[in-house]
Design an enzyme around this catalytic site. Structure first.
Site, PDB file in Angstrom:
ATOM      1  N   THR A 148       0.830  -1.202   0.000  1.00 37.78           N
ATOM      2  CA  THR A 148       0.000   0.000   0.000  1.00 37.78           C
ATOM      3  C   THR A 148       0.869   1.258   0.000  1.00 37.78           C
ATOM      4  O   THR A 148       0.550   2.248  -0.670  1.00 37.78           O
ATOM      5  CB  THR A 148      -0.925   0.008   1.225  1.00 37.78           C
ATOM      6  OG1 THR A 148      -1.748  -1.157   1.196  1.00 37.78           O
ATOM      7  CG2 THR A 148      -1.810   1.243   1.243  1.00 37.78           C
ATOM      8  N   HIS A 197       1.978   1.961  -3.442  1.00 37.68           N
ATOM      9  CA  HIS A 197       0.903   2.582  -4.230  1.00 37.68           C
ATOM     10  C   HIS A 197       0.835   4.083  -3.949  1.00 37.68           C
ATOM     11  O   HIS A 197       0.674   4.901  -4.871  1.00 37.68           O
ATOM     12  CB  HIS A 197      -0.437   1.934  -3.895  1.00 37.68           C
ATOM     13  CG  HIS A 197      -0.631   0.566  -4.463  1.00 37.68           C
ATOM     14  ND1 HIS A 197      -0.745   0.305  -5.810  1.00 37.68           N
ATOM     15  CD2 HIS A 197      -0.715  -0.642  -3.853  1.00 37.68           C
ATOM     16  CE1 HIS A 197      -0.900  -0.984  -6.012  1.00 37.68           C
ATOM     17  NE2 HIS A 197      -0.891  -1.588  -4.833  1.00 37.68           N
ATOM     18  N   HIS A 230       1.993   1.792   8.473  1.00 35.81           N
ATOM     19  CA  HIS A 230       0.995   1.118   9.306  1.00 35.81           C
ATOM     20  C   HIS A 230       1.464  -0.258   9.761  1.00 35.81           C
ATOM     21  O   HIS A 230       0.671  -1.013  10.328  1.00 35.81           O
ATOM     22  CB  HIS A 230      -0.347   1.017   8.574  1.00 35.81           C
ATOM     23  CG  HIS A 230      -0.287   0.297   7.266  1.00 35.81           C
ATOM     24  ND1 HIS A 230       0.048   0.935   6.085  1.00 35.81           N
ATOM     25  CD2 HIS A 230      -0.516  -0.996   6.942  1.00 35.81           C
ATOM     26  CE1 HIS A 230       0.011   0.070   5.102  1.00 35.81           C
ATOM     27  NE2 HIS A 230      -0.319  -1.120   5.596  1.00 35.81           N
ATOM     28  N   CYS A 277     -21.222   3.497  15.080  1.00 38.47           N
ATOM     29  CA  CYS A 277     -22.114   3.142  13.978  1.00 38.47           C
ATOM     30  C   CYS A 277     -22.797   1.797  14.260  1.00 38.47           C
ATOM     31  O   CYS A 277     -22.463   1.100  15.232  1.00 38.47           O
ATOM     32  CB  CYS A 277     -21.338   3.084  12.659  1.00 38.47           C
ATOM     33  SG  CYS A 277     -20.167   1.712  12.539  1.00 38.47           S
ATOM     34  N   ARG A 286      12.121 -16.946  -4.067  1.00 37.15           N
ATOM     35  CA  ARG A 286      10.911 -17.112  -3.271  1.00 37.15           C
ATOM     36  C   ARG A 286      10.474 -18.569  -3.214  1.00 37.15           C
ATOM     37  O   ARG A 286       9.911 -19.009  -2.211  1.00 37.15           O
ATOM     38  CB  ARG A 286       9.795 -16.224  -3.828  1.00 37.15           C
ATOM     39  CG  ARG A 286      10.021 -14.739  -3.539  1.00 37.15           C
ATOM     40  CD  ARG A 286       8.863 -13.894  -4.021  1.00 37.15           C
ATOM     41  NE  ARG A 286       9.002 -12.515  -3.570  1.00 37.15           N
ATOM     42  CZ  ARG A 286       8.105 -11.561  -3.799  1.00 37.15           C
ATOM     43  NH1 ARG A 286       7.005 -11.838  -4.481  1.00 37.15           N
ATOM     44  NH2 ARG A 286       8.312 -10.332  -3.356  1.00 37.15           N
TER      45      ARG A 286
END
Length: 224
Positions: free
Chosen positions: A40, A43, A63, A96, A200
């Protein structure tokens, strides 16, 4: 403090001098020790279509992290200065309908620290005390900073029955590799993994995959 920030609606990031976050009575101020780079973040760095529709500069990224509690708010009791911690970076509103019926993961007003508000690519980050996760001090910082993608792997693997089942992991990036280990730990009988990258594929074997295949190679049926 120093912080890696998205300052403008364009490609790139910049290292800035920022104000140390102010925190309230139910917040925790954490001194960041290690942070990892999520897809992210790439991006956001590249400023693709998703980023343009979601990110509102200026904002500090990050994060996935671990750190040591620096200070706590006046109402915080479960966490204290000096604790080694990470955090759940999804912050739900608590008000909510979804939050009230126990489905806070689909909160209508969900905010993500490091995306919707300043995150952990900085010397300090502010986190709600309810989101703090204490870590064993024996855990290396390089592991403490990747609990977020590990959580994705656990959630994915446990979305269905796994014990005694055969599993296939397609793509052995960080989360795929973690999925292999989680599947084996949760009792999968056989784990297949597919990956085009040779390094990998080798890592997939180390993580416990029983069979590792290169989908870019032609092979005869029944020959692994």
């Amino acid at each position: 403090m120093k912080a890696l920030r998205k300052m403008h609606a364009a490609r790139g990031l910049s290292l800035e001098t920022a104000t140390t976050p102010a925190f309230g009575p139910t917040d925790v101020l954490v001194r960041v020790r290690a942070a990892s780079i999520c897809g992210t973040d790439l991006h956001i760095y590249g400023w693709d279509r998703w980023s343009q529709g979601r990110i509102k500069p200026p904002v500090t990224l990050g994060h996935e992290f671990c750190g040591v509690v620096e200070k706590v708010g006046s109402e915080v009791e479960a966490v204290r200065a000096g604790d080694f911690v990470s955090a759940e970076m999804h912050v739900n509103c608590g008000h909510c309908h979804q939050c009230r019926v126990g489905e806070a993961h689909i909160c209508q007003n969900l905010k993500i620290i490091g995306i919707d508000q300043d995150g952990a690519f900085a010397e300090f980050v502010k986190i709600p005390a309810a989101n703090i996760i204490k870590l064993d001090p024996a855990i290396p910082e390089r592991y403490g900073a990747i609990l977020d993608p590990l959580g994705n792997a656990v959630h994915t693997v446990l979305a269905g029955a796994i014990a005694g089942r055969t599993a296939l992991v397609t793509g052995c990036g960080p989360i795929g590799l973690m999925c292999i280990a989680v599947a084996k730990a949760c009792g999968s009988s056989t784990v297949f993994a597919t990956e085009t990258n040779e390094q990998r594929r080798a890592m997939a074997k180390k993580m416990g995959a029983d069979v590792v295949l290169n989908p870019g190679r032609k092979m005869r049926w029944g020959k692994f």
